[in-house]
Design an enzyme around this catalytic site. Structure first.
Site, mmCIF file in Angstrom:
data_model
loop_
_atom_site.group_PDB
_atom_site.id
_atom_site.type_symbol
_atom_site.label_atom_id
_atom_site.label_comp_id
_atom_site.label_asym_id
_atom_site.label_seq_id
_atom_site.Cartn_x
_atom_site.Cartn_y
_atom_site.Cartn_z
ATOM 1 N N ASP A 20 -7.806 1.186 -6.510
ATOM 2 C CA ASP A 20 -8.496 1.392 -7.786
ATOM 3 C C ASP A 20 -7.683 2.452 -8.522
ATOM 4 O OD1 ASP A 20 -10.404 1.301 -9.798
ATOM 5 O OD2 ASP A 20 -11.623 2.862 -8.871
ATOM 6 N N GLU A 35 -6.770 -3.219 -9.241
ATOM 7 C CA GLU A 35 -7.655 -3.563 -10.351
ATOM 8 C C GLU A 35 -6.839 -3.815 -11.609
ATOM 9 O OE1 GLU A 35 -11.513 -1.521 -10.881
ATOM 10 O OE2 GLU A 35 -10.855 -1.228 -12.941
ATOM 11 N N ASP A 75 -14.521 5.626 -6.651
ATOM 12 C CA ASP A 75 -13.178 5.027 -6.669
ATOM 13 C C ASP A 75 -12.809 4.490 -5.297
ATOM 14 O OD1 ASP A 75 -12.108 6.574 -9.398
ATOM 15 O OD2 ASP A 75 -13.432 7.761 -8.135
#
EC number: 3.1.21.10
Lengths: 182, 182
Positions: A7, A68, A141
């Site tokens: 992330d 991501e 996260d």
């Protein structure tokens, strides 16, 4: 299949390693956050992200890296840092011949909760359940990184094998670049 | 002072090396473009940009790297690739302890033409004149990279020396990152 989920972020870059195959119970191998100080020079922060990602790749040897996908429409103030951190993560993986997959936040949410509009708490709860953890990983996260890895394991296993072959081939035959000298 | 200017991009990343000091004639040492194929995997393109930038750093050993500052407000379709390519350029420089400076397009235009709103042709014409070239460097990305390097040489020489000391110190004492293992 072993997947490192990332992330991306400059201040906090979530990382999580999940092993398993679609349709079978999944196992978390590790989860954490690569942090860089907000007051450091941007170049140095990128170096710190690189060192952090490298240490995770080195330790866990994932077969895939799921990052991501960053959209430029989102929060204009943070999007550049996110794009830069994700570039470093993709670079580290590609350099090692590890295929990189990008998944959108809604794809990830839909994969782990059934809804592309799920909130952070819902994602954290499902990650906890799917990986049989005692508590949701923190910060968010870190949980998001695990969700990315799970999403990747569950999506298109056949496509994954093809992508792996292509990435390995590309790493063995690097592209060239040309310049002109005065 | 020797500066590598980088006009970041995934398809075409302009690079140019200029040597000189403010108030004296400048010399171009090299100019070129690092290209990556648009149909390659994003990770592989970033690896190709890294290899290209590395070869320029290795060959010319610049004391500074000047990169165009990317704004997320601009063209939404290309800004992500630009941000990613610039991240790789900054990473390569910072890893070697070379200070990185970011200059906005209007700062660069103002430095070489006197107007922050100058067009590509005007920038190309001034780069040609300032570096005493036979013709404007092509493509425009290459000319822009030289303009970035010139801009950097002309802006705040004292600040440059301070930044150089900080970058070297940071490269010698890398930041650490922490993770938790299952």
């Amino acid at each position: 299949m072993r997947v490192l989920g990332v992330d991306p972020g400059l201040t906090r870059c979530g990382v999580g390693v999940v092993e398993g195959v679609a349709g079978r119970p999944l196992t978390m191998l590790g989860v954490g956050v690569v942090r860089t100080p907000a007051d450091a020079e941007l170049g140095q922060r990128l170096v710190a992200v690189e060192q952090g990602i490298e240490s995770w790749l080195e330790k866990y040897r994932p077969e895939f890296v799921a990052v991501e996908r960053v959209f430029s429409q989102h929060n204009v103030r943070t999007v550049m840092g996110t794009a830069q951190a994700s570039a470093v993560a993709m670079l580290c993986a590609a350099r090692r011949g590890i295929p990189v997959a990008l998944h959108t936040p809604s794809e990830v949410k839909a994969a782990v909760t059934g809804s592309g509009r799920a909130d952070k708490a819902q994602v954290g709860a499902m990650v906890t359940r799917l990986l049989r953890l005692d508590a949701p990983p923190k910060p968010a996260d870190a949980a998001d990184a695990l969700a990315l890895a799970i999403c990747h394991i569950w999506r298109a296993p056949a496509q994954n094998r093809l992508q792996q072959a292509v990435a390995l081939h590309a790493a063995k035959a690097p592209m060239t670049s040309k310049g002109r000298t005065a």
